[in-house]
Design a protein around this motif. Structure first.
Motif, PDB file in Angstrom:
ATOM      1  N   ARG A 114       0.834  -1.209   0.000  1.00 27.04           N
ATOM      2  CA  ARG A 114       0.000   0.000   0.000  1.00 27.04           C
ATOM      3  C   ARG A 114       0.864   1.252   0.000  1.00 27.04           C
ATOM      4  O   ARG A 114       0.591   2.212  -0.712  1.00 27.04           O
TER       5      ARG A 114
ATOM      6  N   ASP B  71       2.271   1.684  -3.420  1.00 28.02           N
ATOM      7  CA  ASP B  71       1.247   2.180  -4.342  1.00 28.02           C
ATOM      8  C   ASP B  71       1.046   3.682  -4.169  1.00 28.02           C
ATOM      9  O   ASP B  71       0.929   4.414  -5.157  1.00 28.02           O
ATOM     10  N   ILE B  72       1.027   4.148  -2.939  1.00 23.56           N
ATOM     11  CA  ILE B  72       0.843   5.585  -2.692  1.00 23.56           C
ATOM     12  C   ILE B  72       2.027   6.370  -3.242  1.00 23.56           C
ATOM     13  O   ILE B  72       1.849   7.396  -3.914  1.00 23.56           O
TER      14      ILE B  72
ATOM     15  N   SER C  17       1.993   6.241  -7.103  1.00 23.12           N
ATOM     16  CA  SER C  17       0.893   7.061  -7.611  1.00 23.12           C
ATOM     17  C   SER C  17       1.225   8.540  -7.519  1.00 23.12           C
ATOM     18  O   SER C  17       0.962   9.307  -8.457  1.00 23.12           O
ATOM     19  N   LEU C  18       1.814   8.950  -6.409  1.00 24.20           N
ATOM     20  CA  LEU C  18       2.174  10.358  -6.245  1.00 24.20           C
ATOM     21  C   LEU C  18       3.244  10.783  -7.242  1.00 24.20           C
ATOM     22  O   LEU C  18       3.131  11.851  -7.866  1.00 24.20           O
TER      23      LEU C  18
ATOM     24  N   THR D  16      -7.713   8.900  -8.153  1.00 25.41           N
ATOM     25  CA  THR D  16      -6.595   8.244  -7.466  1.00 25.41           C
ATOM     26  C   THR D  16      -6.747   8.359  -5.952  1.00 25.41           C
ATOM     27  O   THR D  16      -6.569   7.382  -5.222  1.00 25.41           O
ATOM     28  N   LEU D  17      -7.073   9.540  -5.474  1.00 25.17           N
ATOM     29  CA  LEU D  17      -7.267   9.732  -4.038  1.00 25.17           C
ATOM     30  C   LEU D  17      -8.425   8.878  -3.517  1.00 25.17           C
ATOM     31  O   LEU D  17      -8.326   8.286  -2.439  1.00 25.17           O
TER      32      LEU D  17
ATOM     33  N   ILE E  12      -7.129   5.370  -3.243  1.00 26.20           N
ATOM     34  CA  ILE E  12      -6.165   5.213  -2.146  1.00 26.20           C
ATOM     35  C   ILE E  12      -6.894   5.194  -0.806  1.00 26.20           C
ATOM     36  O   ILE E  12      -6.583   4.385   0.071  1.00 26.20           O
TER      37      ILE E  12
ATOM     38  N   ASN F 160      -8.379   1.917   0.050  1.00 21.69           N
ATOM     39  CA  ASN F 160      -7.406   0.822   0.149  1.00 21.69           C
ATOM     40  C   ASN F 160      -7.382  -0.060  -1.094  1.00 21.69           C
ATOM     41  O   ASN F 160      -7.261  -1.278  -1.011  1.00 21.69           O
TER      42      ASN F 160
ATOM     43  N   TRP G  76      -2.237   3.069  -8.863  1.00 23.67           N
ATOM     44  CA  TRP G  76      -1.162   3.516  -9.740  1.00 23.67           C
ATOM     45  C   TRP G  76      -1.554   3.463 -11.209  1.00 23.67           C
ATOM     46  O   TRP G  76      -1.127   4.299 -11.996  1.00 23.67           O
TER      47      TRP G  76
END
Length: 136
Positions: free
Chosen positions: A30, A33-34, A37-38, A98-99, A102, A105, A109
């Motif tokens: 996780r 992934d965050i 993604s960012l 995306t948010l 996220i 959960n 990405w």
């Protein structure tokens, strides 16, 4: 009177593997992934910035129109508006989706990868539209 040895507190047999209680299983994926993604969203934001800054420069493609036949100069403004409106709109939409993923959960990405592809298409559309105003 005998004193206990300081080594009596350590087990001599290996025990079960120790897990950190503050990070449940799957938490590393996780976090990755965050972070991914960012970083990808920042790449998309960079592409938006390139489009917004490059869009007014597309008007220089009509310099030769003083001595050649060219398309309508309105195409330049259409290309600029595509870059200025569709680019940030795609960035905000991808950021919101995306948010949302996220927070829920779920992996996010691939949404940003699709957003980068959309951003490249928006830039190509803006440049292609503005090119209609140039020499024919």
């Amino acid at each position: 009177m005998t004193h206990p040895s300081p080594f009596d507190a350590f087990p001599t047999q290996p025990g079960p593997p120790v897990r950190r209680p503050d990070r449940p299983r799957g938490q590393n994926a996780r976090i990755a992934d965050i972070v991914v993604s960012l970083l990808l969203w920042l790449v998309q934001a960079l592409l938006v910035g390139v489009g917004v800054l490059y869009a007014p420069l597309m008007a220089m493609g009509t310099d030769a129109c003083s001595y050649q036949s060219c398309g309508s100069e309105n195409w330049i403004w259409v290309g600029i508006l595509i870059a200025w409106i569709a680019g940030p709109l795609a960035l905000l939409t991808v950021g919101g989706v995306t948010l949302y993923r996220i927070i829920g959960n779920r992996p996010a990405w691939f949404i940003v990868v699709a957003g980068i592809a959309i951003q490249v298409l928006v830039l190509a559309l803006a440049v292609g539209t503005a090119a209609q105003a140039g020499p024919s």
